[in-house]
Motif scaffolding. Sequence first.
Motif, short mmCIF file in Angstrom:
data_model
loop_
_atom_site.label_atom_id
_atom_site.label_comp_id
_atom_site.label_asym_id
_atom_site.label_seq_id
_atom_site.Cartn_x
_atom_site.Cartn_y
_atom_site.Cartn_z
N PRO A 131 66.95 -35.88 -4.22
CA PRO A 131 67.19 -34.60 -4.88
C PRO A 131 68.48 -33.92 -4.42
CG PRO A 131 65.54 -34.36 -3.18
CD PRO A 131 65.85 -35.82 -3.25
N ASN A 132 68.83 -32.86 -5.12
CA ASN A 132 69.99 -32.03 -4.77
C ASN A 132 69.61 -30.59 -4.46
OD1 ASN A 132 71.88 -34.10 -5.30
ND2 ASN A 132 71.72 -33.69 -7.49
N ASP A 133 68.38 -30.21 -4.78
CA ASP A 133 67.91 -28.84 -4.60
C ASP A 133 66.53 -28.84 -3.97
OD1 ASP A 133 70.03 -27.40 -5.54
OD2 ASP A 133 69.15 -26.90 -7.48
N GLU A 134 66.24 -27.80 -3.19
CA GLU A 134 64.90 -27.58 -2.67
C GLU A 134 64.57 -26.10 -2.83
OE1 GLU A 134 62.19 -28.21 1.40
OE2 GLU A 134 64.33 -28.70 1.40
N TYR A 135 63.34 -25.82 -3.28
CA TYR A 135 62.90 -24.45 -3.52
C TYR A 135 61.56 -24.20 -2.84
CZ TYR A 135 66.51 -24.11 -7.09
OH TYR A 135 67.71 -24.09 -7.74
N VAL A 136 61.41 -23.00 -2.33
CA VAL A 136 60.14 -22.53 -1.80
C VAL A 136 59.81 -21.21 -2.47
CG1 VAL A 136 58.88 -21.76 0.26
CG2 VAL A 136 60.48 -23.67 0.43
N LEU A 137 58.61 -21.11 -3.01
CA LEU A 137 58.07 -19.87 -3.58
C LEU A 137 58.55 -19.56 -5.00
CD1 LEU A 137 58.12 -17.52 -0.46
CD2 LEU A 137 56.09 -18.49 -1.56
N SER A 138 59.28 -20.46 -5.65
CA SER A 138 59.62 -20.23 -7.05
C SER A 138 59.99 -21.54 -7.73
CB SER A 138 60.75 -19.22 -7.22
OG SER A 138 60.86 -18.82 -8.58
N ASN A 139 59.87 -21.53 -9.04
CA ASN A 139 60.06 -22.70 -9.88
C ASN A 139 61.50 -22.77 -10.38
OD1 ASN A 139 59.94 -24.70 -11.85
ND2 ASN A 139 57.92 -24.07 -12.56
N TRP A 140 62.15 -23.89 -10.17
CA TRP A 140 63.53 -24.07 -10.62
C TRP A 140 63.66 -23.80 -12.12
CZ3 TRP A 140 66.18 -27.04 -14.12
CH2 TRP A 140 67.57 -27.07 -13.97
N TYR A 141 62.59 -24.08 -12.88
CA TYR A 141 62.65 -23.92 -14.33
C TYR A 141 62.39 -22.47 -14.77
CZ TYR A 141 62.86 -28.95 -14.57
OH TYR A 141 63.26 -30.25 -14.42
N ASP A 142 61.95 -21.63 -13.85
CA ASP A 142 61.78 -20.20 -14.17
C ASP A 142 61.91 -19.42 -12.86
OD1 ASP A 142 61.19 -17.68 -15.03
OD2 ASP A 142 59.24 -18.17 -15.91
N LEU A 143 63.13 -19.20 -12.44
CA LEU A 143 63.38 -18.55 -11.15
C LEU A 143 63.10 -17.06 -11.17
CD1 LEU A 143 66.63 -20.41 -10.03
CD2 LEU A 143 64.32 -20.64 -9.08
N VAL A 144 62.87 -16.49 -12.35
CA VAL A 144 62.52 -15.08 -12.43
C VAL A 144 61.01 -14.89 -12.27
CG1 VAL A 144 62.53 -13.01 -13.88
CG2 VAL A 144 64.53 -14.51 -13.84
N ALA A 145 60.23 -15.53 -13.12
CA ALA A 145 58.80 -15.28 -13.17
C ALA A 145 57.95 -16.39 -12.58
CB ALA A 145 58.36 -15.02 -14.60
N GLY A 146 58.57 -17.48 -12.12
CA GLY A 146 57.79 -18.63 -11.66
C GLY A 146 57.45 -18.62 -10.19
N TRP A 147 57.29 -17.45 -9.59
CA TRP A 147 57.09 -17.36 -8.15
C TRP A 147 55.62 -17.48 -7.76
CZ3 TRP A 147 54.59 -12.68 -6.69
CH2 TRP A 147 54.56 -11.69 -7.69
N PHE A 148 55.41 -17.96 -6.54
CA PHE A 148 54.09 -18.11 -5.95
C PHE A 148 53.69 -16.78 -5.32
CE2 PHE A 148 51.41 -19.23 -2.23
CZ PHE A 148 50.40 -19.94 -2.87
N ALA A 149 52.60 -16.20 -5.77
CA ALA A 149 52.19 -14.86 -5.33
C ALA A 149 51.39 -14.94 -4.04
CB ALA A 149 51.37 -14.18 -6.41
N GLY A 150 52.06 -15.40 -2.99
CA GLY A 150 51.37 -15.57 -1.72
C GLY A 150 52.31 -15.98 -0.62
N ARG A 151 51.76 -16.70 0.35
CA ARG A 151 52.49 -17.05 1.56
C ARG A 151 52.55 -18.57 1.73
NH1 ARG A 151 48.64 -13.27 5.36
NH2 ARG A 151 49.01 -11.28 4.31
N ILE A 152 53.66 -19.03 2.30
CA ILE A 152 53.85 -20.44 2.66
C ILE A 152 54.23 -20.48 4.14
CG2 ILE A 152 55.19 -22.54 2.30
CD1 ILE A 152 53.44 -21.98 -0.06
N ALA A 153 53.67 -21.44 4.87
CA ALA A 153 53.94 -21.54 6.31
C ALA A 153 54.04 -23.00 6.73
CB ALA A 153 52.83 -20.85 7.10
N ALA A 154 54.77 -23.21 7.83
CA ALA A 154 54.82 -24.51 8.53
C ALA A 154 55.14 -25.66 7.58
CB ALA A 154 53.50 -24.77 9.26
N LEU A 155 56.28 -25.58 6.91
CA LEU A 155 56.73 -26.63 6.00
C LEU A 155 57.44 -27.72 6.80
CD1 LEU A 155 57.42 -27.82 3.20
CD2 LEU A 155 59.39 -26.25 3.13
N LYS A 156 56.93 -28.96 6.70
CA LYS A 156 57.51 -30.09 7.45
C LYS A 156 57.67 -31.27 6.50
CE LYS A 156 54.24 -28.74 11.07
NZ LYS A 156 53.13 -29.23 11.92
N GLN A 157 58.74 -32.04 6.74
CA GLN A 157 59.02 -33.18 5.87
C GLN A 157 59.53 -34.36 6.69
OE1 GLN A 157 61.29 -32.04 2.23
NE2 GLN A 157 61.15 -29.96 3.05
#
Length: 261
Positions: A131-157
């Motif tokens: 990939p070329n992009d990474e997103y947390v808490l929102s959708n690349w296809y709808d960066l205005v309204a596509g957000w996750f209404a909550g919390r994200i923690a401890a992201l590991k890859q």
Amino acid sequence: MAVRADANSEYLNRTTGGFYSTSPLSACFWANLITDRNVSGLGWMIVLTPGGDYLTWYNASGDGTTFLWEHAVGAALDQLGSFNLSLNTWYFFAITRNGTGAGGTIHYRRAATETSFTTASGTFSGAAFTPNDEYVLSNWYDLVAGWFAGRIAALKQWNAILTVDELMQESYYFSPIRWTNLQSWHPFVNDGITQAMLDFGPNGRNFSQTGTLTIEDGPPIIWMPSRRKFWSPAPAIGAPEQMVAIRQEVTSGGMIGRRWI
């Protein structure tokens, strides 16, 4: 320690720092859905832009609470691990992908109160991509309204396949247990959003912020299992033994340091 979005156009993303192939891959994080917006939202996504192939964990149906993994490469679109989240509940999610063969992708999930995983295996038929992009808490296809209404923690890859036992270990700690093949680690530390955007892993893959994200309480896990106590030699004959502890902690520069306490 968790990052929170609660309005349109709030998310983290990065386009620099390097990326890795979607096979082999292991990724995990904790998620807590606070509000049912009754629309589609996205927690995490890696994508080949513009408008290209992607791997994501999101609400595909638009009901606001049913989340799954989706992998799309060209016309090949596959889904796995659909689950209806209870509000205000912490869940650990993980995925491993090892090629396009049958059963080559495995989804793992457990609530904070559970001690074993619910798992599902499936096939992501699309070829691996970088990939070329990474997103947390929102959708690349709808960066205005596509957000996750909550919390994200401890992201590991990792660019490796972690076993079920390794992922269970990872689920109990903010810090990675396995450092081999670690690609990035975002604990979203509770020291302001500037610190929360940092990658504390080996590659410096820091996020940028859009909107005004907040740092809130994270899942009921601990930082790392390396807090040890030991008995030091007595300073003099007949003197009582002294107990000393060493704590490993992340410094503001992203390094692991040791401090005597």
